[in-house]
Motif scaffolding. Structure first.
Motif: not given
Length: 349
Positions: A99-114
């Motif tokens: 249910s997580l929107p694609l833009p939110a998944s991209l942003a959270l994936g970036g934060l995890i990489a951070g």
């Protein structure tokens, strides 16, 4: 109207000053209009898949490394690993939280990489300069090995690979080349705007102070440790978004080997050739890196009558990049962006 302005308007040869937009802002607006509106009108699937999408994604990866290395002066060879973290994190977010929107998944994936970049950057508190490459190189190998060996990250796929989920925003399918280009371009534009604001903030000034002289920065009150770690976090987060786009908007199916040490070197070539400490240099360097093998192939067909195979193009490309890097480091450390800037100023004069 005041008497001063009234008198100025009545004096022959005098004109009222009219505020004008800066030339750079007008040029940027035209460039964005061309990218979002003009290119989709004429681009083919080949342009999307072979040139535009990889150019934008590698420019984003170079931008992330530029924040860490170009602006903060912290050497890093972990770009490929941070891209892998972003790709695998985004994949698992979309898989386990549908249910997580694609833009939110991209942003959270970036934060995890951070966060991964923050951990890899911890040795920078005790190690300086060239020696900092060693722990980032260790992080590159460790992260790549982890994704290959731990099946949970790839949902226990037999080849440890991950495949792109359905790309859609608000019910609109983005799986076509034009849709993937729109997703990539929008992501790159947003992240670049955030990076632009960041490097002009107090955080960006702290980065440059640490880069130019760590001891002097500490003397004037710059929080050196915080500046270093924030540079690793921000750079890795941007690389994480680039990795997710590389996996889902460009290749479609990847494994950890897609983000190996060669990818880290490629990002480093981009910022050295394009220009260290320059956001525009990341895009110029990426264009050079992406277009060079294509130009070599077409040039060989025109001159020799037969195209070069992939191995020959790769070897010639390495020779060209190596010679350019040596030349830029000796003659022009600021890269192509400095040469283009000098040429533009000369033409304006």
């Amino acid at each position: 109207m005041s008497s001063a302005s009234s008198s100025a308007s009545l004096v022959p040869g005098r004109r009222l000053a009219i505020p004008a937009l800066p030339l750079r802002s007008v040029g940027l607006a035209l460039l964005l209009a061309l990218a979002f509106v003009g290119i989709p009108l004429v681009a083919t699937d080949y342009w999307y898949n072979a040139i535009l999408i990889p150019f934008l994604i590698m420019a984003l990866a170079g931008l992330g490394l530029n924040l860490t290395m170009g602006y903060a002066g912290q050497a890093s060879l972990g770009t490929g690993a941070f891209m892998a973290v972003g790709a695998y994190a985004t994949y698992n977010l979309l898989l386990r939280l549908p249910s997580l929107p694609l833009p939110a998944s991209l942003a959270l994936g970036g934060l995890i990489a951070g966060l991964a970049g923050l951990v890899v950057g911890l040795p920078s508190l005790r190690i300086k300069g060239f020696y900092l490459i060693a722990p980032t190189l260790a992080g590159q190998f460790l992260i790549e090995w982890t994704f290959n060996q731990v099946g949970w990250f790839s949902n226990y796929a037999s080849s440890s690979s991950i495949s792109a989920p359905r790309l859609a925003i608000l019910g609109r399918d983005l799986s076509s080349p034009a849709g993937r280009y729109a997703l990539t371009l929008s992501s790159v534009a947003v992240v670049t705007a955030i990076a632009w604001r960041l490097v002009r903030s107090q955080t960006g000034r702290n980065w440059r102070a640490v880069r130019d002289g760590e001891t002097a920065a500490a003397v004037i009150g710059v929080p050196v440790a915080r500046a270093k770690l924030s540079a690793f976090f921000a750079g890795a987060a941007v690389c994480g978004v680039a990795g997710a786009l590389w996996a889902f908007a460009y290749l479609g199916t990847v494994d950890a080997r897609s983000f190996d040490l060669d990818r880290s070197f490629q990002a480093m070539f981009i910022i050295i050739i394009g220009g260290l400490g320059s956001l525009a240099g990341s895009f110029i360097g990426s264009a050079f890196i992406v277009l060079t093998p294509i130009l070599l192939t077409h040039l060989s067909e025109a001159v020799l009558g037969a195209g070069l195979d992939g191995g020959q193009v790769s070897n010639i490309q390495r020779v060209i990049f190596g010679a350019l890097i040596i030349g830029f480091l000796i003659k022009e450390p600021n890269g192509l962006v400095a040469l283009i800037g000098r040429l533009w100023r000369h033409l304006v004069r």
